[in-house]
Design an enzyme around this catalytic site. Structure first.
Site, PDB file in Angstrom:
ATOM      1  N   HIS A   1     109.690 -73.133 -21.860  1.00  0.00           N
ATOM      2  CA  HIS A   1     110.757 -72.129 -21.792  1.00  0.00           C
ATOM      3  C   HIS A   1     110.947 -71.726 -20.335  1.00  0.00           C
ATOM      4  O   HIS A   1     110.048 -71.142 -19.727  1.00  0.00           O
ATOM      5  CB  HIS A   1     110.394 -70.902 -22.640  1.00  0.00           C
ATOM      6  CG  HIS A   1     111.474 -69.866 -22.677  1.00  0.00           C
ATOM      7  ND1 HIS A   1     111.370 -68.712 -23.420  1.00  0.00           N
ATOM      8  CD2 HIS A   1     112.697 -69.802 -22.092  1.00  0.00           C
ATOM      9  CE1 HIS A   1     112.460 -67.984 -23.274  1.00  0.00           C
ATOM     10  NE2 HIS A   1     113.284 -68.626 -22.447  1.00  0.00           N
TER      11      HIS A   1
ATOM     12  N   HIS B   1     117.126 -80.877  -8.221  1.00  0.00           N
ATOM     13  CA  HIS B   1     117.055 -82.339  -8.311  1.00  0.00           C
ATOM     14  C   HIS B   1     115.653 -82.867  -8.609  1.00  0.00           C
ATOM     15  O   HIS B   1     114.654 -82.362  -8.094  1.00  0.00           O
ATOM     16  CB  HIS B   1     117.592 -82.990  -7.033  1.00  0.00           C
ATOM     17  CG  HIS B   1     116.723 -82.734  -5.835  1.00  0.00           C
ATOM     18  ND1 HIS B   1     115.639 -83.508  -5.526  1.00  0.00           N
ATOM     19  CD2 HIS B   1     116.782 -81.773  -4.894  1.00  0.00           C
ATOM     20  CE1 HIS B   1     115.061 -83.054  -4.436  1.00  0.00           C
ATOM     21  NE2 HIS B   1     115.730 -81.986  -4.038  1.00  0.00           N
TER      22      HIS B   1
HETATM   23  C1  LIG Z   1     116.260 -63.794 -23.108  1.00  0.00           C
HETATM   24  C2  LIG Z   1     114.817 -63.357 -22.979  1.00  0.00           C
HETATM   25  O1  LIG Z   1     114.509 -62.205 -23.119  1.00  0.00           O
HETATM   26  S1  LIG Z   1     113.643 -64.536 -22.701  1.00  0.00           S
HETATM   27  C3  LIG Z   1     112.129 -63.659 -22.395  1.00  0.00           C
HETATM   28  C4  LIG Z   1     111.824 -63.572 -20.929  1.00  0.00           C
HETATM   29  N1  LIG Z   1     110.632 -62.761 -20.715  1.00  0.00           N
HETATM   30  C5  LIG Z   1     109.696 -63.143 -19.839  1.00  0.00           C
HETATM   31  O2  LIG Z   1     109.839 -64.149 -19.191  1.00  0.00           O
HETATM   32  C6  LIG Z   1     108.470 -62.260 -19.769  1.00  0.00           C
HETATM   33  C7  LIG Z   1     107.375 -62.876 -18.892  1.00  0.00           C
HETATM   34  N2  LIG Z   1     106.155 -62.102 -19.028  1.00  0.00           N
HETATM   35  C8  LIG Z   1     105.520 -61.456 -18.025  1.00  0.00           C
HETATM   36  O3  LIG Z   1     105.958 -61.458 -16.860  1.00  0.00           O
HETATM   37  C9  LIG Z   1     104.256 -60.692 -18.429  1.00  0.00           C
HETATM   38  O4  LIG Z   1     104.161 -59.498 -17.673  1.00  0.00           O
HETATM   39  C10 LIG Z   1     102.979 -61.577 -18.282  1.00  0.00           C
HETATM   40  C11 LIG Z   1     102.990 -62.612 -19.413  1.00  0.00           C
HETATM   41  C12 LIG Z   1     102.889 -62.255 -16.937  1.00  0.00           C
HETATM   42  C13 LIG Z   1     101.716 -60.708 -18.376  1.00  0.00           C
HETATM   43  O5  LIG Z   1     101.744 -59.997 -19.560  1.00  0.00           O
HETATM   44  P1  LIG Z   1     100.417 -59.168 -20.017  1.00  0.00           P
HETATM   45  O6  LIG Z   1      99.248 -60.093 -20.060  1.00  0.00           O
HETATM   46  O7  LIG Z   1     100.783 -58.422 -21.253  1.00  0.00           O
HETATM   47  O8  LIG Z   1     100.156 -58.238 -18.777  1.00  0.00           O
HETATM   48  P2  LIG Z   1     100.230 -56.626 -18.689  1.00  0.00           P
HETATM   49  O9  LIG Z   1     101.611 -56.137 -19.004  1.00  0.00           O
HETATM   50  O10 LIG Z   1      99.074 -56.072 -19.481  1.00  0.00           O
HETATM   51  O11 LIG Z   1      99.979 -56.381 -17.149  1.00  0.00           O
HETATM   52  C14 LIG Z   1      98.691 -56.557 -16.552  1.00  0.00           C
HETATM   53  C15 LIG Z   1      98.828 -56.281 -15.075  1.00  0.00           C
HETATM   54  O12 LIG Z   1      99.601 -57.315 -14.464  1.00  0.00           O
HETATM   55  C16 LIG Z   1     100.756 -56.783 -13.825  1.00  0.00           C
HETATM   56  N3  LIG Z   1     101.876 -57.714 -14.091  1.00  0.00           N
HETATM   57  C17 LIG Z   1     102.245 -58.216 -15.297  1.00  0.00           C
HETATM   58  N4  LIG Z   1     103.288 -59.037 -15.174  1.00  0.00           N
HETATM   59  C18 LIG Z   1     103.593 -59.072 -13.857  1.00  0.00           C
HETATM   60  C19 LIG Z   1     104.594 -59.744 -13.112  1.00  0.00           C
HETATM   61  N5  LIG Z   1     105.472 -60.567 -13.719  1.00  0.00           N
HETATM   62  N6  LIG Z   1     104.620 -59.566 -11.778  1.00  0.00           N
HETATM   63  C20 LIG Z   1     103.710 -58.725 -11.165  1.00  0.00           C
HETATM   64  N7  LIG Z   1     102.745 -58.054 -11.833  1.00  0.00           N
HETATM   65  C21 LIG Z   1     102.680 -58.223 -13.154  1.00  0.00           C
HETATM   66  C22 LIG Z   1     100.974 -55.419 -14.481  1.00  0.00           C
HETATM   67  O13 LIG Z   1     101.674 -54.552 -13.660  1.00  0.00           O
HETATM   68  C23 LIG Z   1      99.558 -54.983 -14.759  1.00  0.00           C
HETATM   69  O14 LIG Z   1      99.004 -54.501 -13.559  1.00  0.00           O
HETATM   70  P3  LIG Z   1      97.957 -53.289 -13.547  1.00  0.00           P
HETATM   71  O15 LIG Z   1      96.775 -53.776 -14.339  1.00  0.00           O
HETATM   72  O16 LIG Z   1      97.661 -53.077 -12.094  1.00  0.00           O
HETATM   73  O17 LIG Z   1      98.646 -52.134 -14.226  1.00  0.00           O
END
Ligand SMILES: CC(=O)SCCNC(=O)CCNC(=O)[C@H](O)C(C)(C)COP(=O)(O)OP(=O)(O)OC[C@H]1O[C@@H](n2cnc3c(N)ncnc32)[C@H](O)[C@@H]1OP(=O)(O)O
Length: 212
Positions: free
Chosen positions: A149, A140
């Site tokens: 997104h 709400h």
């Molecule tokens: C229908 C569909 O498919 S729609 C698409 C939906 N997809 C999404 O929503 C994806 C969202 N993206 C994420 O969660 C990504 O991981 C992001 C954007 C937060 C970060 O991406 P990047 O900058 O490429 O980070 P990267 O993969 O290099 O990870 C860096 C560090 O953060 C950590 N990390 C990344 N994402 C997360 C997360 N969501 N939760 C916890 N830790 C995370 C990694 O484990 C890594 O840790 P380390 O350095 O200790 O190994």
């Protein structure tokens, strides 16, 4: 009578939209894609009729557009494409899958896309060109800006404010009253307990800003 639509982009998000449009009995005139190699392909029975310029074969009052570009973090590509065609006078269709539950007083702006199983509760508003993806819940009085997104399975509690061009990753949870400022990214599975400043990436439980 609704106008036929042309979908921008022939990838995965476009196929999800195609399914939603069909379920809502919307006529699809074709798909355009930036990659010329895709011209002539069919996507779920719909022809890729040209690259993005092919849209200009249609007058602005003959069709509506559907933004088929998805996003996994930055929403910039979707936002640019929307702005470019708006500048040429085209209108974007608001797409709602028939299985979505939308409160009678919720507001959906032009080009909003509400996917299968999503729930939008009383008093919520969804801005232009924003996606509420599969099974996401917007509770709400949430105010969602433009070019946002909200990925599959996200839960926004009541009174959450999300500014323009934010991506909230799959399965993230945001508690009540939080404000997420523009162009930020919330990582998948995060639990957001505090306001998020603009232009940052946060993730984890509880969500904290990523180290640069
Ligand atoms: C229908 C569909 O498919 S729609 C698409 C939906 N997809 C999404 O929503 C994806 C969202 N993206 C994420 O969660 C990504 O991981 C992001 C954007 C937060 C970060 O991406 P990047 O900058 O490429 O980070 P990267 O993969 O290099 O990870 C860096 C560090 O953060 C950590 N990390 C990344 N994402 C997360 C997360 N969501 N939760 C916890 N830790 C995370 C990694 O484990 C890594 O840790 P380390 O350095 O200790 O190994």
């Amino acid at each position: 009578m609704s106008l036929p639509v042309v979908i921008l982009g022939a990838g995965g998000h476009a196929r999800v939209l195609l399914e939603a449009l069909r379920s809502a009995s919307r006529q699809v005139a074709g798909i355009v894609d930036a990659d010329p190699a895709r011209i002539g392909e069919t996507v779920m029975g719909v022809l890729v009729i040209g690259t993005d310029e092919k849209v200009f074969d249609f007058r602005t009052n003959e069709i509506e557009l559907v933004n088929g570009i998805g996003s996994v973090a930055s929403t910039a590509k979707r936002v640019e494409l929307f702005a470019a065609f708006k500048a040429h006078g085209y209108r974007f269709a608001t797409v709602v899958h028939p299985s979505a539950v939308i409160a009678s007083d919720a507001e959906l702006a032009e080009g909003a896309q509400i996917m299968a199983g999503a729930v939008i509760q009383a008093g919520a508003s969804i801005g232009m060109n924003s996606i509420v993806n599969t099974r996401a819940a917007v509770d709400h009085d949430c105010r969602i800006g433009a070019g946002v997104h909200i990925a599959p399975g996200v839960t926004l509690s009541g009174d959450v404010r999300v500014d323009d061009d934010v991506h909230i990753g799959t399965g993230a949870t945001v508690i009540q009253g939080v404000h997420i400022s523009g162009k930020s990214v919330v990582g998948a599975g995060s639990v957001v307990l505090r306001d998020v400043p603009g232009g940052v990436t946060v993730y984890g439980v509880p969500a904290r800003e990523a180290r640069k």
